[in-house]
Design an enzyme around this catalytic site. Structure first.
Site, PDB file in Angstrom:
ATOM      1  N   ASN A 175       0.956  -1.168  -0.005  1.00  0.00           N
ATOM      2  CA  ASN A 175       0.031   0.254   0.017  1.00  0.00           C
ATOM      3  C   ASN A 175       1.006   1.079  -0.063  1.00  0.00           C
ATOM      4  O   ASN A 175       1.806   1.587   0.876  1.00  0.00           O
ATOM      5  CB  ASN A 175      -0.800   0.101   1.245  1.00  0.00           C
ATOM      6  CG  ASN A 175      -1.884  -1.259   1.237  1.00  0.00           C
ATOM      7  OD1 ASN A 175      -2.137  -1.916   0.364  1.00  0.00           O
ATOM      8  ND2 ASN A 175      -2.748  -1.154   2.345  1.00  0.00           N
ATOM      9  N   TYR A 185       0.759   5.544  -0.232  1.00  0.00           N
ATOM     10  CA  TYR A 185       0.113   6.645  -0.721  1.00  0.00           C
ATOM     11  C   TYR A 185       1.263   7.971  -0.774  1.00  0.00           C
ATOM     12  O   TYR A 185       0.712   8.950  -1.148  1.00  0.00           O
ATOM     13  CB  TYR A 185      -0.838   6.924   0.703  1.00  0.00           C
ATOM     14  CG  TYR A 185      -1.959   5.934   0.528  1.00  0.00           C
ATOM     15  CD1 TYR A 185      -3.384   6.399  -0.194  1.00  0.00           C
ATOM     16  CD2 TYR A 185      -2.069   4.674   1.216  1.00  0.00           C
ATOM     17  CE1 TYR A 185      -4.117   5.487  -0.343  1.00  0.00           C
ATOM     18  CE2 TYR A 185      -2.971   3.721   1.287  1.00  0.00           C
ATOM     19  CZ  TYR A 185      -4.020   4.325   0.345  1.00  0.00           C
ATOM     20  OH  TYR A 185      -5.237   3.214   0.212  1.00  0.00           O
TER      21      TYR A 185
HETATM   22  C1  FCB Z   1      -4.816   2.662   4.181  1.00  0.00           C
HETATM   23  C2  FCB Z   1      -6.033   1.719   4.770  1.00  0.00           C
HETATM   24  C3  FCB Z   1      -7.321   1.770   4.119  1.00  0.00           C
HETATM   25  C4  FCB Z   1      -7.703   3.374   3.594  1.00  0.00           C
HETATM   26  C5  FCB Z   1      -6.456   3.844   3.087  1.00  0.00           C
HETATM   27  C6  FCB Z   1      -6.766   5.584   2.773  1.00  0.00           C
HETATM   28  O1  FCB Z   1      -4.216   2.781   5.439  1.00  0.00           O
HETATM   29  O2  FCB Z   1      -5.514   0.387   4.450  1.00  0.00           O
HETATM   30  O3  FCB Z   1      -8.201   1.287   4.708  1.00  0.00           O
HETATM   31  O4  FCB Z   1      -8.089   3.902   4.894  1.00  0.00           O
HETATM   32  O5  FCB Z   1      -5.387   4.049   3.811  1.00  0.00           O
END
Ligand code: FCB
Length: 454
Positions: free
Chosen positions: A297, A299
């Site tokens: 994951n 971001y």
């Molecule tokens: C991650 C989570 C997901 C969502 C995103 C924005 O940390 O896994 O559930 O909230 O962020």
């Protein structure tokens, strides 16, 4: 795979294109058919925990609307759907008796996905721990790790005939740190030592559940999803560099290192005075049994100053939650995991952004900024693959606007807009773009680089 003269970048034929959600954030049906409260149901009811005072009682009402939702995924051409299973729906008391009605929902969902040609990719734990276990210590109790293995066995025994990839945990970092150190997430503790205990029990839970999955479904792939936030020092000063290293250890290496047999970062454990009393003989072997696929994951990145705090330069493009938009850090991350750790199979299990979503064109959310975000990150994935990183797919976060934990329903991450009054779903412009990219197995790069709206 090629970068053509018209700047069309194409992805491998077997590249997986999909989207992700999680149970608490979309399902609703909080007390249907024997489901008991999770720690999040309880946390939401505590004064001041959730920015807009909301909860997950109804959310996107997905338990009721899953057929329409799968049809929508199929209409976009998604080939993979990552979702999570709610532990208190399946084992309401946390341990012991299995609730067949709870499992029935996932059974129906999986069949619906398969008949639409979509590969289901379930995650066993995305933060909604049964409150009953919360009352017995939650992740501070070693027993919770064993309870997770039993729950995993119940789920895999019932659904395993149709699942290729089992994911144990979503982001143990967030469960441990936001849940037990900063208190922003359920169960809301604020104690650093508890964070170390919780993180170890979470990793142990992953390992114990992994053993059960290997026993019950020997042909399935075993995965875990970790979140990574690459770190850079604010300057080359010794103090900034040291602080950045520490944050990198606690946020990134803390999970991937024990997973790959390197143990917990020793210097940082010492720095915080963690004596590792909860790490019993054999635990690190259980935790480091080989996985097949690492879910990533991604971001944002962090620029860290000497005090260990974020330094976001003035004018930095960011999303509506204040996270810097920085696609190239994804490419760097993929190269690091490939070259330093030797992972052979990677998949982006979450990447996306909450954007203002204010502009509309013919009633549709014209989210050019989210579209550019997804395109630029996919483009980083493409370059990383060209450099030899074994990335098998990309799952956008999220399919829908949904309940964003402590932020409530404010931030919108979806490529599909949800009207919470009517439960109407409307694909945004980014969804149409993504759908076209899936059909073409690639997309045109724009002539000018993206400008994100800060
Ligand atoms: C991650 C989570 C997901 C969502 C995103 C924005 O940390 O896994 O559930 O909230 O962020």
């Amino acid at each position: 795979m090629s970068r053509g003269a018209n700047a069309f970048i194409s992805f491998p034929d077997d590249f997986r294109w999909g989207a992700a959600t999680s149970s608490f954030q979309i399902e609703g049906a909080h007390d249907l058919d024997g489901k008991t409260p999770s720690i999040w149901d309880v946390f939401c009811r505590e004064e001041g925990r959730i920015k807009d005072g909301s909860n997950g009682d109804i959310a996107c009402d997905h338990v009721r609307l899953y057929r329409e939702d799968v049809a929508l995924m199929a209409s976009l051409g998604l080939d993979t759907y990552r979702f999570s299973i709610s532990w208190p729906r399946v084992i309401p008391e946390g341990t012991g008796k299995v609730n067949p009605a709870g499992l029935d929902f996932y059974d129906r969902l999986i069949d619906e996905l398969l008949s639409a040609g979509i590969t289901p990719m379930p995650t066993l734990y995305h933060w909604d721990l049964p409150q009953r276990l919360g009352e017995q210590g939650g992740w501070l109790a070693r027993d919770t790790a064993y309870a997770f293995a039993d729950y995993t066995e119940a789920v895999v025994s019932r659904l395993g005939d149709r699942i290729q990839t089992w994911t144990t945990l979503n982001e143990p970092y967030v469960s441990a740190i936001l849940g037990y150190v900063t208190g922003e997430h359920a169960p809301g503790h604020t104690d650093r030592a508890s964070g170390f205990t919780a993180s170890h029990h979470l990793m142990l839970a992953h390992g114990l559940a992994g053993q059960r999955i290997r026993d019950i479904a020997p042909d399935a792939d075993l995965a875990i999803v970790l979140n990574f936030t690459p770190v850079e020092p604010a300057s080359e000063s010794v103090a900034d560099v040291a602080a950045a290293e520490r944050v990198h250890d606690t946020d990134n290496r803390w999970y991937v290192d024990p997973l790959t047999g390197r143990g917990y970062p020793a210097e940082t454990a010492d720095h915080f005075g963690w004596d590792q009393a909860e790490v019993l003989d054999g635990d690190l072997d259980i935790i480091s049994q080989p996985i097949d696929v690492l879910g990533i994951n991604y971001y944002t990145r962090q620029i860290i100053g000497a005090d260990g705090q974020l330094r976001l330069p003035e004018g930095t493009p960011q999303n509506t939650m204040g996270w810097e938009l920085h696609p190239t850090s994804l490419g760097r991350l993929l190269r690091w995991l490939t070259n330093d750790y030797g992972f052979r199979r990677l998949i982006i299990t979450e990447n996306g952004a909450p954007m203002p979503d204010g502009d509309r064109h013919d009633g549709q959310v014209a989210d050019d900024d989210r579209l550019a975000f997804i395109r630029d990150h996919l483009s980083e994935v493409h370059s990383a693959i060209a450099d030899g990183c074994p990335v098998e797919g990309y799952l956008v976060w999220s399919l829908f606007d949904n309940f964003e934990w402590a932020w409530g329903y404010g931030p919108t991450f979806g490529i599909i807009e949800v009207d919470y009054e009517t439960q109407e779903r409307r694909p945004k412009k980014s969804a149409d773009w993504y759908s076209a990219a899936i059909a073409a197995k690639g997309f045109e790069l724009p002539e000018t680089p993206s400008v994100y709206r800060p």
